[in-house]
Design a protein around this motif. Sequence first.
Motif, PDB file in Angstrom:
ATOM      1  N   SER A   2       0.865  -1.177   0.000  1.00 32.62           N
ATOM      2  CA  SER A   2       0.000   0.000   0.000  1.00 32.62           C
ATOM      3  C   SER A   2       0.906   1.233   0.000  1.00 32.62           C
ATOM      4  O   SER A   2       2.122   1.107  -0.086  1.00 32.62           O
ATOM      5  N   ILE A   3       0.299   2.417   0.097  1.00 24.76           N
ATOM      6  CA  ILE A   3       1.062   3.664   0.026  1.00 24.76           C
ATOM      7  C   ILE A   3       1.243   4.189   1.443  1.00 24.76           C
ATOM      8  O   ILE A   3       0.268   4.304   2.185  1.00 24.76           O
ATOM      9  N   GLU A 112      -2.095   7.953   9.641  1.00 19.48           N
ATOM     10  CA  GLU A 112      -3.430   7.760   9.035  1.00 19.48           C
ATOM     11  C   GLU A 112      -4.545   8.059  10.025  1.00 19.48           C
ATOM     12  O   GLU A 112      -5.583   8.615   9.668  1.00 19.48           O
ATOM     13  N   LYS A 135      -6.155  13.325   2.014  1.00 17.40           N
ATOM     14  CA  LYS A 135      -6.787  13.047   0.718  1.00 17.40           C
ATOM     15  C   LYS A 135      -7.846  14.070   0.340  1.00 17.40           C
ATOM     16  O   LYS A 135      -8.020  14.375  -0.835  1.00 17.40           O
TER      17      LYS A 135
ATOM     18  N   SER B   2      -1.343   2.089   6.503  1.00 17.59           N
ATOM     19  CA  SER B   2      -1.027   2.881   5.321  1.00 17.59           C
ATOM     20  C   SER B   2      -2.308   3.039   4.504  1.00 17.59           C
ATOM     21  O   SER B   2      -3.375   2.605   4.937  1.00 17.59           O
ATOM     22  N   ILE B   3      -2.191   3.678   3.348  1.00 19.94           N
ATOM     23  CA  ILE B   3      -3.364   3.951   2.508  1.00 19.94           C
ATOM     24  C   ILE B   3      -3.406   2.900   1.402  1.00 19.94           C
ATOM     25  O   ILE B   3      -2.406   2.699   0.718  1.00 19.94           O
ATOM     26  N   SER B   4      -4.541   2.279   1.193  1.00 14.73           N
ATOM     27  CA  SER B   4      -4.630   1.310   0.101  1.00 14.73           C
ATOM     28  C   SER B   4      -4.776   2.046  -1.226  1.00 14.73           C
ATOM     29  O   SER B   4      -5.196   3.214  -1.270  1.00 14.73           O
ATOM     30  N   SER B   7      -8.322   3.154  -1.681  1.00 10.06           N
ATOM     31  CA  SER B   7      -8.687   4.278  -0.819  1.00 10.06           C
ATOM     32  C   SER B   7      -8.044   5.580  -1.289  1.00 10.06           C
ATOM     33  O   SER B   7      -8.571   6.669  -1.063  1.00 10.06           O
ATOM     34  N   ALA B   8      -6.886   5.473  -1.958  1.00 12.52           N
ATOM     35  CA  ALA B   8      -6.181   6.668  -2.437  1.00 12.52           C
ATOM     36  C   ALA B   8      -6.716   7.164  -3.772  1.00 12.52           C
ATOM     37  O   ALA B   8      -6.321   8.231  -4.241  1.00 12.52           O
TER      38      ALA B   8
END
Lengths: 169, 169
Positions: A2-3, A112, A135, B2-4, B7-8
């Motif tokens: 993931s990011i 997050e 975001k 983290s961000i998936s 989701s991003a």
Amino acid sequence: MSISMHSASAPVFVRMFSNLLVWLDKAQAHAEVRKFDANNFVGLRLAPDMLPFARQIQIASDAAKGCMARLAGVEAPKWDDNEATLADLRARVQKTIDYVKSFSAAQIDGSEGREITIPMRSGEPLKFDGEAYLKHYATPNFYFHSTTAYALLRHAGVEIGKGDFLGGR
Amino acid sequence: MSISMHSASAPVFVRMFSNLLVWLDKAQAHAEVRKFDANNFVGLRLAPDMLPFARQIQIASDAAKGCMARLAGVEAPKWDDNEATLADLRARVQKTIDYVKSFSAAQIDGSEGREITIPMRSGEPLKFDGEAYLKHYATPNFYFHSTTAYALLRHAGVEIGKGDFLGGR
């Protein structure tokens, strides 16, 4: 996979502001060819009740600075919004890039779920978790003012195109 | 944490395009108060060599559509760019929202390392991994055209503000 929060924020701000430095170069060159004072760009507005070019860059700068600081849980430095020349704006953009780069991944990653509160001039403060703040608030706000700065230069005849906006080519 | 990748991407596109529907409402209302044809907005340009309002929305739509399809590894549908009225543009925005929402998280997550190739009209195609493509190409391109659409309406006197751009309040 993931990011990470750092990867989703710092390189995005650094890249777009590095691109903005190229737009400023082209604005300077355009003024020199047309023989007008390049600092005339500083006060340009798309509409009389919209903020001028310098404010667009200052607010984009604050969006990036505030985002990094809030995600890391530190106090952002206060910067005077006193840029009056294209050179001043270039320095502001570079200072922002340097500030964003000063954060390690470890300071940002894991933010997050951090509770972020944005005070509003009127009414209730906005509350987000770190991911939603990045975001849906910091990133669009940053792109909003960066794109408006681009549009102002483009509208004023500076020869910039999508490749200059996206950069990295 | 983290961000998936899902989701991003998906909620970012859905939120901004949902906001854009509100700007179109306000553009329609502005035209009714001022008694002009709301479809006059469709061809507006910030400069004679910039793309008109309809194209800004079509390209933002394609940025979101293409991003979801590329990350999922499927072929994006081709949509005719034939919107000629504000109602057509509203339908295009809604169709884009529905398309983005049609992807499950499982289709998008894990696409960070997927190889993405963007053909260019001239020269070498651009190559990214999924994460760089999302962060440095699809998202800024989407915001670029969404913001330019906003700026066109704002420049034309429609009463929209930052709260309408960011939405969610």
